[in-house]
Design an enzyme around this catalytic site. Structure first.
Site, mmCIF file in Angstrom:
data_model
loop_
_atom_site.group_PDB
_atom_site.id
_atom_site.type_symbol
_atom_site.label_atom_id
_atom_site.label_comp_id
_atom_site.label_asym_id
_atom_site.label_seq_id
_atom_site.Cartn_x
_atom_site.Cartn_y
_atom_site.Cartn_z
ATOM 1 N N TYR A 32 40.174 42.893 33.222
ATOM 2 C CA TYR A 32 40.306 41.434 33.216
ATOM 3 C C TYR A 32 40.487 40.916 34.625
ATOM 4 O O TYR A 32 40.736 41.688 35.561
ATOM 5 C CB TYR A 32 41.473 40.990 32.316
ATOM 6 C CG TYR A 32 42.849 41.185 32.919
ATOM 7 C CD1 TYR A 32 43.419 42.447 33.030
ATOM 8 C CD2 TYR A 32 43.595 40.100 33.395
ATOM 9 C CE1 TYR A 32 44.679 42.630 33.576
ATOM 10 C CE2 TYR A 32 44.862 40.265 33.943
ATOM 11 C CZ TYR A 32 45.402 41.532 34.030
ATOM 12 O OH TYR A 32 46.650 41.702 34.580
ATOM 13 N N ARG A 51 36.372 42.532 42.686
ATOM 14 C CA ARG A 51 37.356 43.450 42.102
ATOM 15 C C ARG A 51 36.984 43.801 40.661
ATOM 16 O O ARG A 51 37.161 44.941 40.224
ATOM 17 C CB ARG A 51 38.767 42.846 42.157
ATOM 18 C CG ARG A 51 39.831 43.840 41.669
ATOM 19 C CD ARG A 51 41.242 43.343 41.898
ATOM 20 N NE ARG A 51 41.502 42.136 41.134
ATOM 21 C CZ ARG A 51 42.589 41.388 41.265
ATOM 22 N NH1 ARG A 51 43.533 41.730 42.126
ATOM 23 N NH2 ARG A 51 42.761 40.300 40.543
ATOM 24 N N ARG A 99 36.676 54.138 15.573
ATOM 25 C CA ARG A 99 37.721 54.617 16.479
ATOM 26 C C ARG A 99 37.502 56.083 16.835
ATOM 27 O O ARG A 99 37.462 56.952 15.961
ATOM 28 C CB ARG A 99 39.104 54.434 15.853
ATOM 29 C CG ARG A 99 40.225 54.796 16.812
ATOM 30 C CD ARG A 99 41.613 54.537 16.227
ATOM 31 N NE ARG A 99 42.651 54.842 17.212
ATOM 32 C CZ ARG A 99 43.114 56.069 17.453
ATOM 33 N NH1 ARG A 99 42.647 57.093 16.775
ATOM 34 N NH2 ARG A 99 44.049 56.275 18.376
ATOM 35 N N LYS A 147 42.238 46.933 37.267
ATOM 36 C CA LYS A 147 42.897 45.828 36.551
ATOM 37 C C LYS A 147 42.584 45.905 35.057
ATOM 38 O O LYS A 147 41.705 45.202 34.551
ATOM 39 C CB LYS A 147 42.470 44.487 37.161
ATOM 40 C CG LYS A 147 43.421 43.347 36.817
ATOM 41 C CD LYS A 147 43.199 42.187 37.754
ATOM 42 C CE LYS A 147 43.939 40.916 37.359
ATOM 43 N NZ LYS A 147 45.381 41.011 37.396
ATOM 44 N N GLU A 179 55.309 47.012 43.763
ATOM 45 C CA GLU A 179 54.816 45.646 43.544
ATOM 46 C C GLU A 179 55.591 45.058 42.380
ATOM 47 O O GLU A 179 56.411 45.752 41.764
ATOM 48 C CB GLU A 179 53.307 45.639 43.249
ATOM 49 C CG GLU A 179 52.933 46.373 41.967
ATOM 50 C CD GLU A 179 51.431 46.392 41.679
ATOM 51 O OE1 GLU A 179 50.714 45.467 42.061
ATOM 52 O OE2 GLU A 179 50.996 47.369 41.032
HETATM 53 N N1 PDD Z 1 48.344 39.620 37.816
HETATM 54 N N2 PDD Z 1 49.862 43.282 40.958
HETATM 55 C C1 PDD Z 1 49.760 43.276 39.615
HETATM 56 C C2 PDD Z 1 50.311 44.437 38.853
HETATM 57 C C3 PDD Z 1 49.136 42.206 38.956
HETATM 58 O O1 PDD Z 1 49.016 42.209 37.627
HETATM 59 C C4 PDD Z 1 48.653 41.112 39.729
HETATM 60 C C5 PDD Z 1 47.954 39.939 39.096
HETATM 61 C C6 PDD Z 1 48.798 41.159 41.127
HETATM 62 C C7 PDD Z 1 48.315 40.059 42.025
HETATM 63 O O2 PDD Z 1 46.900 40.055 42.106
HETATM 64 P P1 PDD Z 1 46.082 38.717 42.383
HETATM 65 O O3 PDD Z 1 46.594 38.123 43.663
HETATM 66 O O4 PDD Z 1 44.676 39.174 42.508
HETATM 67 O O5 PDD Z 1 46.324 37.814 41.210
HETATM 68 C C8 PDD Z 1 49.393 42.274 41.702
HETATM 69 C C9 PDD Z 1 47.713 38.521 37.121
HETATM 70 C C10 PDD Z 1 47.997 37.211 37.766
HETATM 71 C C11 PDD Z 1 48.101 38.554 35.660
HETATM 72 O O6 PDD Z 1 48.089 39.628 35.110
HETATM 73 O O7 PDD Z 1 48.339 37.501 35.066
#
Ligand code: PDD
Length: 284
Positions: A32, A51, A99, A147, A179
């Site tokens: 996503y 990304r 599945r 992601k 993070e």
């Molecule tokens: N999350 N680290 C993690 C684990 C994240 O899930 C996110 C983003 C970021 C920041 O990435 P970016 O600047 O590209 O949004 C770092 C999104 C916002 C979410 O899951 O809603």
């Protein structure tokens, strides 16, 4: 009612469906992106698509849409919902099949969902008050750079933070800050150096993170991409998080330790203003 894009159609949200056999639902086999919208325009869009392509590649998942098509779909969702400020969420899953842990890409049709949520980003009250974080053991899998929608542990970590009266959690491994649950973590040292840990397979390479580092560098600010411990963070002058859905939110408390004087610092305010100015210039 919101209009959602699902597999080639724009539908009212209560009519938008995906299969119960969808591998995103059964295996978290989906990727996503979350993209900020300001004044009806998409922030950092090219980097989000780059990304997404990288995430798909890492999972051997085809991506059946090119940049222009994705831009058009995302713009349509913004326009059809008359979204001025908030974020767009779009998810691509490998598709539906009986599945089975094994999958056959050639027999699957990926499913694509795009929806939006209004949110105050620019003038969010947290920008004035700052937020508090706790630190928590990082028990996620080893490919946090992809992601995926596999977000159960971050979700539980955020709930643990709430339970402890804080706003969010920072993941820590052997005392080192990785993070936040859904954002990247930064500190600013007493020597005014902006510090954030380098990217690796252990964190998501945030789009907002990269843009902030770029604009900070272009404006002559001091940056160090290096690891920092939670103990160093407790002693920092300022701290903040970055993500598409916050841009930057100041962090004023870490594990109950006040950061600096406990108020939102000047560097964070200036850096956030710089990010907003530059990213709006480039919005599409
Ligand atoms: N999350 N680290 C993690 C684990 C994240 O899930 C996110 C983003 C970021 C920041 O990435 P970016 O600047 O590209 O949004 C770092 C999104 C916002 C979410 O899951 O809603």
């Amino acid at each position: 009612m919101r209009i959602v894009y699902v597999n080639g159609e724009y539908k009212p949200e209560n009519e938008a469906t995906v299969s119960v056999f969808d591998r995103g639902f059964l295996f978290a086999d989906a990727v996503y992106e979350g993209i900020a919208v300001v004044d009806g325009k998409l922030i950092d869009f090219p980097a989000h698509i780059a990304r997404l392509e990288r995430s798909c590649k890492a999972l051997d998942m085809p991506l059946n849409y090119n940049y222009e098509q994705l831009l058009e779909l995302n713009r349509q969702v913004v326009a059809r919902n008359d979204l001025k400020e908030g974020f767009l969420y779009f998810q691509i899953s490998r598709g539906a099949a009986d599945r089975d842990f094994a999958f056959d890409n050639s027999a699957l049709t990926q499913s694509v969902v795009i929806f939006c949520q209004p949110k105050s980003i620019i003038n969010n009250p947290v920008v004035e008050t700052g937020m508090s974080v706790i630190t928590i053991d990082d028990l996620r899998w080893g490919r946090c750079d992809i992601k995926t929608v596999q977000l159960l542990y971050p979700s539980l970590a955020k709930m643990e933070a709430k339970k402890q009266g804080a706003d969010d959690a920072w993941f820590v491994k052997d005392g080192i800050v990785m993070e936040g649950t859904s954002n990247n973590a930064f500190i600013i040292t007493k020597d005014d150096v902006i510090v954030t840990r380098p990217t690796s397979n252990e964190i998501l390479p945030g789009i907002t993170r990269a843009a902030i580092l770029q604009y900070a560098g272009e404006n002559g600010l001091k940056i160090e991409e290096r690891q920092f411990s939670k103990d160093e963070a407790y002693q920092a002058k300022e701290a903040f998080i970055s993500s598409a859905t916050t841009f930057m939110f100041p962090v004023v408390k870490i594990d109950g330790h006040q950061v600096g004087d406990g108020k939102v610092g000047e560097h964070v305010k200036k850096l956030r203003a710089l990010y907003i100015e530059e990213s709006i210039k480039r919005a599409v």
